[in-house]
Design a protein around this motif. Structure first.
Motif, mmCIF file in Angstrom:
data_model
loop_
_atom_site.group_PDB
_atom_site.id
_atom_site.type_symbol
_atom_site.label_atom_id
_atom_site.label_comp_id
_atom_site.label_asym_id
_atom_site.label_seq_id
_atom_site.Cartn_x
_atom_site.Cartn_y
_atom_site.Cartn_z
ATOM 1 N N THR A 14 0.844 -1.190 0.000
ATOM 2 C CA THR A 14 0.000 0.000 0.000
ATOM 3 C C THR A 14 0.882 1.243 0.000
ATOM 4 N N THR A 15 0.294 2.364 -0.401
ATOM 5 C CA THR A 15 1.072 3.595 -0.526
ATOM 6 C C THR A 15 1.467 4.181 0.825
ATOM 7 N N GLY A 16 0.770 3.818 1.896
ATOM 8 C CA GLY A 16 1.040 4.429 3.192
ATOM 9 C C GLY A 16 2.061 3.699 4.039
ATOM 10 N N GLN A 17 2.694 2.656 3.493
ATOM 11 C CA GLN A 17 3.601 1.856 4.305
ATOM 12 C C GLN A 17 4.906 2.565 4.644
ATOM 13 N N TYR A 18 5.155 3.691 4.027
ATOM 14 C CA TYR A 18 6.362 4.440 4.371
ATOM 15 C C TYR A 18 6.327 4.912 5.822
ATOM 16 N N GLU A 19 5.134 4.967 6.431
ATOM 17 C CA GLU A 19 5.027 5.408 7.821
ATOM 18 C C GLU A 19 5.785 4.469 8.758
ATOM 19 N N GLY A 20 5.896 3.204 8.393
ATOM 20 C CA GLY A 20 6.613 2.252 9.232
ATOM 21 C C GLY A 20 8.023 1.979 8.750
ATOM 22 N N PHE A 21 8.551 2.872 7.925
ATOM 23 C CA PHE A 21 9.894 2.690 7.371
ATOM 24 C C PHE A 21 10.925 2.688 8.500
ATOM 25 N N ALA A 22 11.748 1.634 8.560
ATOM 26 C CA ALA A 22 12.687 1.504 9.678
ATOM 27 C C ALA A 22 13.996 0.872 9.213
ATOM 28 N N TYR A 23 14.512 1.344 8.100
ATOM 29 C CA TYR A 23 15.786 0.814 7.609
ATOM 30 C C TYR A 23 16.929 1.359 8.461
ATOM 31 N N LEU A 24 17.733 0.466 9.037
ATOM 32 C CA LEU A 24 18.796 0.870 9.954
ATOM 33 C C LEU A 24 20.047 1.351 9.239
ATOM 34 N N GLY A 25 20.213 0.964 8.002
ATOM 35 C CA GLY A 25 21.463 1.253 7.304
ATOM 36 C C GLY A 25 22.372 0.038 7.355
ATOM 37 N N LEU A 26 23.118 -0.186 6.286
ATOM 38 C CA LEU A 26 23.932 -1.394 6.195
ATOM 39 C C LEU A 26 25.033 -1.418 7.253
ATOM 40 N N GLY A 27 25.573 -0.248 7.595
ATOM 41 C CA GLY A 27 26.608 -0.197 8.624
ATOM 42 C C GLY A 27 26.088 -0.629 9.976
ATOM 43 N N VAL A 28 24.918 -0.133 10.362
ATOM 44 C CA VAL A 28 24.321 -0.512 11.645
ATOM 45 C C VAL A 28 23.917 -1.983 11.623
ATOM 46 N N LEU A 29 23.390 -2.454 10.501
ATOM 47 C CA LEU A 29 23.010 -3.870 10.407
ATOM 48 C C LEU A 29 24.219 -4.782 10.591
ATOM 49 N N PHE A 30 25.341 -4.411 9.973
ATOM 50 C CA PHE A 30 26.552 -5.222 10.127
ATOM 51 C C PHE A 30 27.038 -5.185 11.573
#
Length: 428
Positions: A14-30
């Motif tokens: 759905t178009t509104g899913q950006y509200e839950g966007f929670a990408y940590l970044g590859l550096g933080v994930l590593f």
């Protein structure tokens, strides 16, 4: 969402899913992965005993874990999807849904979990460093090597994080570093001529989808001490008394109101306006009196009584499908909805052109599905669907919904909405 230069974007259901966007970044994930590996390696599972003494000693960690879990539970949606595909929809009790719906964008509640995960990734191995600090005085070189390793890992992760998010950093920099000069969207000389009419005290309009246009209208009104009927800044105006006043203004036009039809979906409403109609800057303007400007001709007004719906960018579509060259290709189970046309009280004929339409379900409603509209004289074939509907009241957002119930793709080329008179003839 276009944040990572290494990881491919996932399409959303759905178009509104950006509200839950929670990408940590590859550096933080590593870094999180490394910290978790270390944390697990420090656990001696054979000696772990679940008891009150252990829980008391780990109360801080338990509290942090509960906060993360509560944050995730509050942010999660009962609609489960992967990319643009719906996996499941979990039914929830009405009482819980009512409480949950207090938050307009519950996806944002994932932020506390994100903050704690980032902090854990950076500081989660502090016990490891603390343990090193208790080494005998004759082994300081081991402490130095371990701390140096941690700093080296942190430096690598920071570099990886910056590179991974570099495109987004550039985009944000360009956005705020570029000098922007405000320019009103109302450039037609009509507006200055209209403002010479001293009787006009109010602008009556439905909030336009374009925020810049709303601000341009507001600026014009402010410069001439004129009231406006709507505004939006982070939140809209939702007040029963205000809405009743606006409804009265729409139902009984007066010469102290200037009526602005700011959206193409309001063409039908503009055509049925009881007064003179003008056109400037892609806005239809209604006024019960005379303005020092050129009025729309009868033919131009008649042209507004016909709506031709076209398709692009999968707007108003759910499920699998695509829009290509103005044609909507709807896969099995897919749904086409919209176009949210403002339709005054009256009779309308709706025509749908395409292919495979004999296997489609068609229905109409408004108010976001809460109010269905009965359709009459339905004629359905492979390439055409025709039906009539009777709007017993003014409809602010008419929808024509077409759902593919077949096992193969269907095509929707056009949707025509035409105003009919009481004798079911096209209005002249």
């Amino acid at each position: 969402m276009g944040w990572s230069i290494f990881l491919k974007d996932l399409k959303t259901y759905t178009t509104g899913q950006y509200e839950g966007f929670a990408y940590l970044g590859l550096g933080v994930l590593f870094l999180l992965f490394v910290t978790l590996l270390h944390a697990v390696s420090e656990i001696h599972f054979s000696s772990v005993k679940l008891n009150k003494e252990m829980a008391a000693g780990q109360i801080e960690k338990i509290a942090y874990t509960l906060i993360v879990l509560l944050s995730l539970m509050a942010a999660v949606s009962p609609t489960i999807s992967f990319g643009e595909h719906l996996l499941a929809k979990v039914p929830i009790p009405a009482a819980i849904e009512k409480i949950w719906s207090i938050f307009r964008a519950s996806g944002r509640l994932v932020w506390p979990a994100v903050y704690f995960l980032v902090l854990f990734a950076i500081c989660g191995d502090r016990v490891f460093v603390d343990r090193c600090s208790t080494l005998p005085a004759n082994q300081p070189e081991k402490l130095g090597r371990r701390i140096d390793l941690k700093l080296l890992i942190l430096a690598f992760c920071i570099l990886l994080q910056v590179i991974d998010l570099s495109d987004r950093f550039k985009s944000i920099h360009n956005r705020f570093a570029t000098e922007v000069q405000y320019q009103s969207m109302l450039s037609d000389p009509f507006w200055e001529e209209a403002m010479k009419e001293e009787k006009i005290e109010h602008f009556i309009f439905t909030k336009p989808g374009d925020q810049a246009l709303l601000y341009s209208i507001t600026e014009l009104a402010s410069n001439h001490q004129i009231d406006i009927g709507d505004f939006y800044f982070a939140r809209g105006i939702k007040n029963g008394t205000i809405q009743e006043t606006l409804n009265e203004a729409w139902s009984n036009p007066r010469d102290d109101n200037l009526y602005l039809f700011t959206q193409k979906e309001e063409r039908l409403r503009a055509a049925r306006f009881k007064g003179n109609l003008y056109h400037a800057d892609d806005i239809f303007i209604g006024y019960t009196g005379e303005l020092n400007a050129q009025k729309m001709t009868e033919q131009e007004v008649r042209d507004l009584l016909f709506i031709d719906v076209t398709f692009q960018d999968k707007k108003y579509m759910k499920g699998d499908g695509e829009d290509k060259d103005g044609i909507r290709y709807l896969e099995p189970g897919g749904l086409s909805y919209g176009p949210y046309v403002a339709a005054p009280k009256g009779i309308y004929k709706v025509t749908v052109l395409g292919k495979g339409l004999q296997s489609a379900n068609v229905f109409c409603h408004y108010n976001n599905g809460s109010t269905p509209i009965d359709i009459y004289n339905l004629k359905q074939s492979n390439e055409r669907i025709e039906f009539e509907l009777n709007a017993v009241e003014d409809i602010p957002n008419l929808e024509v919904l077409i759902q593919n119930r077949s096992d193969s793709q269907i095509q929707i080329e056009n949707i025509w909405i035409t105003v009919w008179d009481d004798d079911r003839r096209e209005v002249e």
